[in-house]
Design a protein around this motif. Structure first.
Motif, PDB file in Angstrom:
ATOM      1  N   LYS A  88      -9.118  -2.592  14.323  1.00  0.00           N
ATOM      2  CA  LYS A  88      -7.952  -3.166  13.635  1.00  0.00           C
ATOM      3  C   LYS A  88      -8.241  -3.558  12.189  1.00  0.00           C
ATOM      4  CE  LYS A  88      -8.293  -7.775  15.830  1.00  0.00           C
ATOM      5  NZ  LYS A  88      -9.266  -7.524  16.912  1.00  0.00           N
ATOM      6  N   GLU A 121       0.535  -4.052  12.891  1.00  0.00           N
ATOM      7  CA  GLU A 121       1.381  -5.236  12.737  1.00  0.00           C
ATOM      8  C   GLU A 121       2.671  -4.975  11.976  1.00  0.00           C
ATOM      9  OE1 GLU A 121      -0.913  -8.419  11.103  1.00  0.00           O
ATOM     10  OE2 GLU A 121      -2.212  -8.570  12.865  1.00  0.00           O
ATOM     11  N   GLN A 128      -1.259  -5.888  27.126  1.00  0.00           N
ATOM     12  CA  GLN A 128      -0.688  -5.374  25.872  1.00  0.00           C
ATOM     13  C   GLN A 128      -0.550  -3.850  25.946  1.00  0.00           C
ATOM     14  OE1 GLN A 128      -2.964  -5.565  22.186  1.00  0.00           O
ATOM     15  NE2 GLN A 128      -1.111  -6.117  21.059  1.00  0.00           N
ATOM     16  N   PRO A 168       0.074  -9.414  23.446  1.00  0.00           N
ATOM     17  CA  PRO A 168      -0.365  -9.427  24.843  1.00  0.00           C
ATOM     18  C   PRO A 168       0.510 -10.407  25.629  1.00  0.00           C
ATOM     19  CG  PRO A 168      -2.244  -9.665  23.346  1.00  0.00           C
ATOM     20  CD  PRO A 168      -1.006  -9.821  22.517  1.00  0.00           C
ATOM     21  N   ASP A 184     -14.159   1.584  21.766  1.00  0.00           N
ATOM     22  CA  ASP A 184     -13.416   0.513  21.118  1.00  0.00           C
ATOM     23  C   ASP A 184     -14.058   0.183  19.763  1.00  0.00           C
ATOM     24  OD1 ASP A 184     -11.561  -1.525  20.900  1.00  0.00           O
ATOM     25  OD2 ASP A 184     -12.105  -2.483  22.788  1.00  0.00           O
ATOM     26  N   ASP A 185     -13.284  -0.417  18.870  1.00  0.00           N
ATOM     27  CA  ASP A 185     -13.787  -0.868  17.570  1.00  0.00           C
ATOM     28  C   ASP A 185     -14.437   0.276  16.795  1.00  0.00           C
ATOM     29  OD1 ASP A 185     -12.979  -3.276  18.593  1.00  0.00           O
ATOM     30  OD2 ASP A 185     -14.983  -4.085  18.890  1.00  0.00           O
ATOM     31  N   SER A 222     -18.438  -5.186  28.563  1.00  0.00           N
ATOM     32  CA  SER A 222     -19.393  -5.816  27.663  1.00  0.00           C
ATOM     33  C   SER A 222     -20.684  -5.014  27.657  1.00  0.00           C
ATOM     34  CB  SER A 222     -19.718  -7.217  28.160  1.00  0.00           C
ATOM     35  OG  SER A 222     -18.656  -8.052  27.886  1.00  0.00           O
ATOM     36  N   LEU A 230      -8.505 -10.804  28.695  1.00  0.00           N
ATOM     37  CA  LEU A 230      -8.844 -11.991  29.466  1.00  0.00           C
ATOM     38  C   LEU A 230      -8.571 -13.282  28.693  1.00  0.00           C
ATOM     39  CD1 LEU A 230     -10.073 -12.830  32.198  1.00  0.00           C
ATOM     40  CD2 LEU A 230     -12.335 -12.718  31.113  1.00  0.00           C
ATOM     41  N   ARG A 231      -8.017 -14.273  29.395  1.00  0.00           N
ATOM     42  CA  ARG A 231      -7.793 -15.595  28.820  1.00  0.00           C
ATOM     43  C   ARG A 231      -8.460 -16.645  29.685  1.00  0.00           C
ATOM     44  NH1 ARG A 231      -7.055 -12.849  25.350  1.00  0.00           N
ATOM     45  NH2 ARG A 231      -5.296 -12.605  23.932  1.00  0.00           N
ATOM     46  N   TYR A 269       0.792  -6.073  17.453  1.00  0.00           N
ATOM     47  CA  TYR A 269       1.862  -7.061  17.518  1.00  0.00           C
ATOM     48  C   TYR A 269       3.225  -6.451  17.191  1.00  0.00           C
ATOM     49  CZ  TYR A 269      -1.942 -10.524  17.509  1.00  0.00           C
ATOM     50  OH  TYR A 269      -3.062 -11.254  17.813  1.00  0.00           O
ATOM     51  N   PRO A 301     -11.728 -15.182  23.964  1.00  0.00           N
ATOM     52  CA  PRO A 301     -12.758 -14.308  24.557  1.00  0.00           C
ATOM     53  C   PRO A 301     -13.871 -13.976  23.557  1.00  0.00           C
ATOM     54  CG  PRO A 301     -10.658 -13.137  24.340  1.00  0.00           C
ATOM     55  CD  PRO A 301     -10.390 -14.567  24.029  1.00  0.00           C
ATOM     56  N   ASP A 302     -13.522 -13.963  22.270  1.00  0.00           N
ATOM     57  CA  ASP A 302     -14.564 -13.722  21.263  1.00  0.00           C
ATOM     58  C   ASP A 302     -15.653 -14.792  21.332  1.00  0.00           C
ATOM     59  OD1 ASP A 302     -13.715 -11.348  20.060  1.00  0.00           O
ATOM     60  OD2 ASP A 302     -12.210 -12.416  18.890  1.00  0.00           O
ATOM     61  N   GLU A 305      -3.451  -2.599  28.128  1.00  0.00           N
ATOM     62  CA  GLU A 305      -4.808  -3.164  28.090  1.00  0.00           C
ATOM     63  C   GLU A 305      -4.793  -4.576  28.662  1.00  0.00           C
ATOM     64  OE1 GLU A 305      -6.638  -3.298  24.195  1.00  0.00           O
ATOM     65  OE2 GLU A 305      -8.514  -4.157  24.984  1.00  0.00           O
ATOM     66  N   ASN A 349     -11.781  -3.957  29.247  1.00  0.00           N
ATOM     67  CA  ASN A 349     -12.915  -4.002  28.309  1.00  0.00           C
ATOM     68  C   ASN A 349     -14.233  -4.245  29.040  1.00  0.00           C
ATOM     69  OD1 ASN A 349     -11.664  -4.025  25.457  1.00  0.00           O
ATOM     70  ND2 ASN A 349     -10.407  -5.476  26.603  1.00  0.00           N
TER      71      ASN A 349
END
Ligand code: C2E
Ligand code: CA
Ligand code: CA
Ligand code: CA
Length: 277
Positions: free
Chosen positions: A202, A238, A44, A262, A178-179, A118, A61-62, A257, A73-74, A58, A116
């Motif tokens: 976001k 968005e 993305q 992504p 991040d966040d 962890s 992961l999927r 978006y 991923p969450d 960015e 990202n």
């Protein structure tokens, strides 16, 4: 340990029980997901304001599991942390992101790729060496790698995280918080970290312009970032109204978006070609 788990299951209500079963099931198949090539990366873009140029991409992961379908991923990243798999997964993502983005960076399509991390990754003492080795292997300049870490990650073990971040930064790698805005770190703590950018979460960006307090929060986050000499990114953009507000507030980069979802690698390249023209 097993006994304790059992007791815990017993006191859960039916919904929790199902949830717990899913977690255990997921954990079992997650163990083999890497070797079975069930992971892939989506990309993305983050674009610069006001130029609208694509700066970074960015990697997200999927996981597609034959048993469970697409798992967010969450959901699976926390499981990967608990099972100790995160170390291998993070390394895979770093390697794959660099491998795939290397030609895009070399061709000037983008400046860099973001990955990202962890919470546990920042206490992995060998991460710096691994990153250095993969950058060299894929012939990517260190400044073209951005590592995104959350405030939670850093605050979990501030001293160790800080030491690791200094090592990575010393190598020329860029670091992003991040966040931003969702953690409990103090500004003094944040200022002591060697970071290059903050990403406003976001949740503050989604309803910008609907007359709530979000604009106030976003405005002050941008001010804080700029006062600390950092680039400020807003994620989760968005709609055009949010974008216009962010631009008027002097936000440096946006992602969301509205610009692009992504995308798989080939679709991302096609999008870039169309977008940059
Ligand atoms: P994040 O790093 O904060 O990533 C942003 C999430 O928001 C991504 O969800 C992205 O697809 C989504 N998003 C992007 N634009 C918009 C938008 O305009 N609106 C909304 N509502 N959402 C948007 P995703 O890909 O499901 O990832 C969720 C989280 O999982 C990420 O949050 C990150 O914390 C974690 N994650 C993803 N990939 C990795 C990875 O390779 N390693 C680690 N450790 N964590 C990862
Ligand atoms: Ca700019
Ligand atoms: Ca991120
Ligand atoms: Ca985020």
């Amino acid at each position: 340990e097993a006994k304790q788990q059992h007791v815990r299951v017993l006191v859960y209500r039916a919904g929790d029980d199902e949830h717990h079963l899913r977690q255990v099931g997921l954990m079992g198949v997650l163990r083999h997901a890497l070797e079975l090539h069930q992971f892939r990366l989506l990309f993305q873009p983050k674009i610069d304001l006001p130029s609208r140029r694509v700066v970074h991409v960015e990697a997200l992961l999927r996981w597609n599991s034959p048993q469970y379908g697409d798992v967010s991923p969450d959901e699976f990243i926390p499981l990967a942390e608990r099972s100790g798999m995160i170390r291998a997964i993070t390394r895979h993502v770093i390697d794959e992101a660099l491998r795939q983005a290397a030609p895009w960076i070399a061709d000037g399509l983008i400046e860099g790729v973001a990955v990202n991390l962890s919470p546990m990754d920042l206490v992995d003492g060998d991460l710096t060496d691994y990153v250095a080795q993969r950058l060299q292997a894929h012939d990517v300049p260190p400044c073209s790698l951005v590592l995104e870490v959350t405030e939670h990650t850093v605050m979990r073990d501030l001293e160790v995280a800080r030491a690791n971040m200094h090592q990575l930064r010393g190598q020329g790698v860029r670091l992003s918080i991040d966040d931003f805005g969702t953690g409990h770190s103090s500004l003094a703590q944040l200022r002591s970290l060697p970071v290059d950018e903050i990403k406003i979460d976001k949740s503050f960006v989604a309803d910008l312009g609907s007359g709530n307090d979000d604009a106030v929060i976003v405005r002050s986050a941008i001010e804080i970032g700029h006062n600390m000499g950092l680039k400020v990114v807003a994620e989760g953009v968005e709609g055009p109204v949010s974008l216009a507000i962010l631009e008027s507030l002097g936000c440096d980069m946006v992602q969301g978006y509205l610009i692009s979802r992504p995308l798989p690698a080939d679709a991302f390249v096609a999008w870039c070609m169309r977008y940059q023209r």
